[in-house]
Design a protein around this motif. Structure first.
Motif, PDB file in Angstrom:
ATOM      1  N   SER A  24       6.520   0.192  10.828  1.00 21.73           N
ATOM      2  CA  SER A  24       6.825   1.577  11.152  1.00 21.73           C
ATOM      3  C   SER A  24       6.704   1.618  12.908  1.00 21.73           C
ATOM      4  N   SER A  27       3.286   0.888  13.786  1.00 22.54           N
ATOM      5  CA  SER A  27       2.736  -0.381  13.750  1.00 22.54           C
ATOM      6  C   SER A  27       3.339  -1.406  14.872  1.00 22.54           C
ATOM      7  N   SER A 123      -1.412   5.753  10.260  1.00 19.59           N
ATOM      8  CA  SER A 123      -0.731   5.995   9.240  1.00 19.59           C
ATOM      9  C   SER A 123       0.315   7.293   9.620  1.00 19.59           C
ATOM     10  N   GLU A 124       1.256   7.590   9.068  1.00 17.46           N
ATOM     11  CA  GLU A 124       2.380   8.646   9.361  1.00 17.46           C
ATOM     12  C   GLU A 124       2.405   9.594   7.955  1.00 17.46           C
ATOM     13  N   GLN A 125       1.521   9.118   6.947  1.00 20.91           N
ATOM     14  CA  GLN A 125       1.859   9.620   5.558  1.00 20.91           C
ATOM     15  C   GLN A 125       0.756  10.730   5.593  1.00 20.91           C
ATOM     16  N   HIS A 128      -2.651  10.177   3.310  1.00 22.07           N
ATOM     17  CA  HIS A 128      -3.298   9.470   3.599  1.00 22.07           C
ATOM     18  C   HIS A 128      -4.649  10.294   4.102  1.00 22.07           C
ATOM     19  N   SER A 133      -6.151   5.972   4.725  1.00 23.67           N
ATOM     20  CA  SER A 133      -5.132   4.925   5.137  1.00 23.67           C
ATOM     21  C   SER A 133      -5.499   3.592   5.383  1.00 23.67           C
ATOM     22  N   VAL A 134      -4.791   2.768   5.651  1.00 24.90           N
ATOM     23  CA  VAL A 134      -5.059   1.339   5.902  1.00 24.90           C
ATOM     24  C   VAL A 134      -6.236   1.309   6.888  1.00 24.90           C
TER      25      VAL A 134
END
Length: 150
Positions: A24, A27, A123-125, A128, A133-134
């Motif tokens: 992404s 990232s 995160s781009e979602q 999340h 998010s992670v």
């Protein structure tokens, strides 16, 4: 207590930097930031791509699994090139591919190294914000400094 003049692990800048990458945009920015930090600090850089298992419904559409595997292979090839580029810049770099849950695998590798810092992209979602998010989940683990790159 440490001896006079000795540094405790992680107190004089990171020796080992772990960056989670997934292809992404955020990232890749995290990887670039981590590479710059590793170069300036003369740190070892470990980039980790965690391939997540295909969703269960992907089995319902035979072509979906093949498309997902092809996309993952393309991301892997692109990230391998970045690792090679880091070494050309004089950065001690290592690239790993693992399968599983990103937080579980990044945590396991960070503990195993041991890493002094963990970097990930934001995160781009939209989902999340609710689930986490992670990056948020890594911060909650709380065993290393976590930098989230927008």
């Amino acid at each position: 207590m440490t001896a006079p003049g000795a540094f405790e692990r992680g107190t004089d800048g990171p020796r080992v930097i772990l960056v989670g990458v997934d292809g992404s945009a955020t990232s890749l920015r995290a990887a670039a930031y981590a590479a710059g930090l590793a170069r300036r600090q003369r740190s070892r850089l470990v980039a980790v791509y965690v391939m997540e298992p295909a969703p269960p419904m992907a089995g319902w559409v035979p072509a979906a699994q093949a498309v997902a595997q092809e996309a993952a292979a393309e991301v892997d090839a692109e990230l391998r090139q970045l690792s090679t580029r880091a070494e050309e810049l004089g950065i001690e770099a290592e690239y790993r591919v693992v399968h599983g849950d990103p937080v579980t695998e990044l945590s396991r590798i960070a503990d195993q190294l041991p890493a002094d810092a963990v970097l990930v992209g934001a995160s781009e979602q939209a989902g999340h914000r609710v689930v986490g998010s992670v990056a948020v989940r890594l911060v909650r683990v709380g065993r290393w400094p976590v930098t989230v790159v927008p």
